[in-house]
Design an enzyme around this catalytic site. Structure first.
Site, PDB file in Angstrom:
ATOM      1  N   CYS A 137       0.814  -1.212   0.000  1.00  0.00           N
ATOM      2  CA  CYS A 137       0.000   0.000   0.000  1.00  0.00           C
ATOM      3  C   CYS A 137       0.852   1.268   0.000  1.00  0.00           C
ATOM      4  O   CYS A 137       1.349   1.693   1.050  1.00  0.00           O
ATOM      5  CB  CYS A 137      -0.927  -0.019   1.221  1.00  0.00           C
ATOM      6  N   CYS A 140      -0.590   4.116   2.125  1.00  0.00           N
ATOM      7  CA  CYS A 140      -0.382   3.961   3.577  1.00  0.00           C
ATOM      8  C   CYS A 140       1.080   4.222   3.938  1.00  0.00           C
ATOM      9  O   CYS A 140       1.368   4.855   4.952  1.00  0.00           O
ATOM     10  CB  CYS A 140      -0.724   2.546   4.034  1.00  0.00           C
ATOM     11  N   ASP A 141       2.016   3.709   3.152  1.00  0.00           N
ATOM     12  CA  ASP A 141       3.410   3.655   3.596  1.00  0.00           C
ATOM     13  C   ASP A 141       4.385   4.495   2.770  1.00  0.00           C
ATOM     14  O   ASP A 141       5.561   4.594   3.117  1.00  0.00           O
ATOM     15  CB  ASP A 141       3.901   2.188   3.562  1.00  0.00           C
TER      16      ASP A 141
END
Ligand code: NAP
Length: 315
Positions: A137, A140-141
């Site tokens: 992701c 997300c990261d």
């Protein structure tokens, strides 16, 4: 284990399919119960800008879109509960859904469990998954990899999108694909290959993630399938984007699934299964289109089918 009276409609999953089904079922006064799994809002919450959902000429943030769908469902009376279905008994009537805390009885069931990221299975991937450098992701990261080199594995729209998103942070993004042409749509492929920070690594398969003894990714070993030569990309982050696996396991012995685990509806319907009153919707039952809007359409169909079934069989 407690058992409460049978619900009219239980919807399993809160992605586009599940929440659209929830809006329709709630608006039909069916008082639906929505079971929320490990990723509330589904896959779109892990994407950045959604540019192709109808009605948003300027694009819409994936998380915000799902939040709006949830609020819309709640406004009409949908009830939400965090629960993972572990197994089902669809031979019983009402249908039984066994969760860790309780067994839920349902007159109709809409399964909209979506799909989870497929992993490569190469050495080091599992060991360094999560905060250690391997992830699925970018939204997300991605921000953890400011001014670092990263690799994205895959050649579809997801891989192209992840690579482009990562250019905001990373100093360089290697896009590792096993062939010499991207599967991604022309527009996404064009944007990714033209970006100055993206370096294409064509005809290459990932072989191993390095850095296991140190507990953090130090590189990605890749093999050129045409020459057989190995090389190591000096990356700190590896984003796996090679497609998805349908989340159908708890139901697969009770319903028809294909060789890849996707639900197979009965002929002539996209959402009806061989079990009366049990429907499927979204990515768990669609390996062809897999779009937010098609998932929403299937959720709508499933809710209307459930409403009709209840009207005929007593709701
Ligand atoms: P996908 O289209 O199935 O692409 C998966 C990619 O991973 C393919 O390029 C495939 O290579 C590669 N791959 C598969 N297994 C592999 C392995 N073991 N090792 C190395 N490479 C492997 O999956 P996706 O990109 O997640 O897209 C899924 C669906 O969502 C598509 O319909 C897509 O259009 C849609 N989507 C749309 C958007 C958008 O419109 N903005 C964004 C994301 C996704 P091959 O090409 O050689 O098969």
């Amino acid at each position: 284990m407690s058992i409460t009276p049978a619900e009219n409609v239980v919807i399993i999953g809160t992605g586009c399919a599940g929440l659209t089904a929830a809006i329709y079922a709630a608006r039909a006064n069916l008082n639906p119960l929505i079971l929320e799994g490990p990723l509330p809002g589904g896959q779109l919450t892990t994407t950045s800008e959604v540019e192709n959902f109808p009605g948003f000429p300027g694009g819409v943030d994936g998380f915000q879109l799902m939040d709006s769908l949830r609020k819309q469902a709640a406004k009409f009376g949908a009830r939400f509960e965090q629960a993972l279905v572990q197994s089902v008994d669809f031979a019983s009537s009402p249908r039984e859904l066994a969760c860790a805390e309780r067994t839920i009885l349902a007159k109709t069931v809409i399964i909209a469990t979506g799909a989870s990221p497929r992993m490569t299975g190469i050495p080091g991937e599992r060991e360094l998954y999560g905060g250690k450098g391997v992830t699925t992701c970018a939204t997300c990261d991605g921000a953890f990899y400011r001014k670092m080199e990263v690799a994205v594995i895959g050649g579809g729209d997801s891989a192209a999108e992840e690579a482009l998103f990562l250019t905001r942070f990373a100093s360089k993004v290697y896009l590792v694909h096993r062939r010499d042409a991207l599967r991604a749509s022309k527009i996404m492929a064009g944007r990714a290959t033209a970006h100055p920070k993206v370096q294409m690594v064509w005809d290459s398969v990932p072989v191993a993630v390095t850095g296991v003894p140190e507990g953090a990714v130090s590189g990605l070993r890749v093999r050129n399938v045409k020459t057989g030569a190995d090389s190591v990309l000096p990356v700190k982050g590896i984003f796996v984007a090679i497609g998805h696996v349908p989340n159908s396991a708890p139901f697969s012995s009770a319903l028809d699934v294909d060789q890849n685990g996707y639900f197979v509806p009965v002929a002539g319907s996209q959402v009806r299964t061989k079990v009366p009153g049990v429907y499927v919707a979204g990515d768990c039952a669609d390996h062809v289109y897999r779009q937010a809007v098609t998932a929403a359409g299937m959720g709508c169909q499933a809710a209307i089918e459930a409403e009709r079934w209840l009207a005929e069989h007593g709701g």
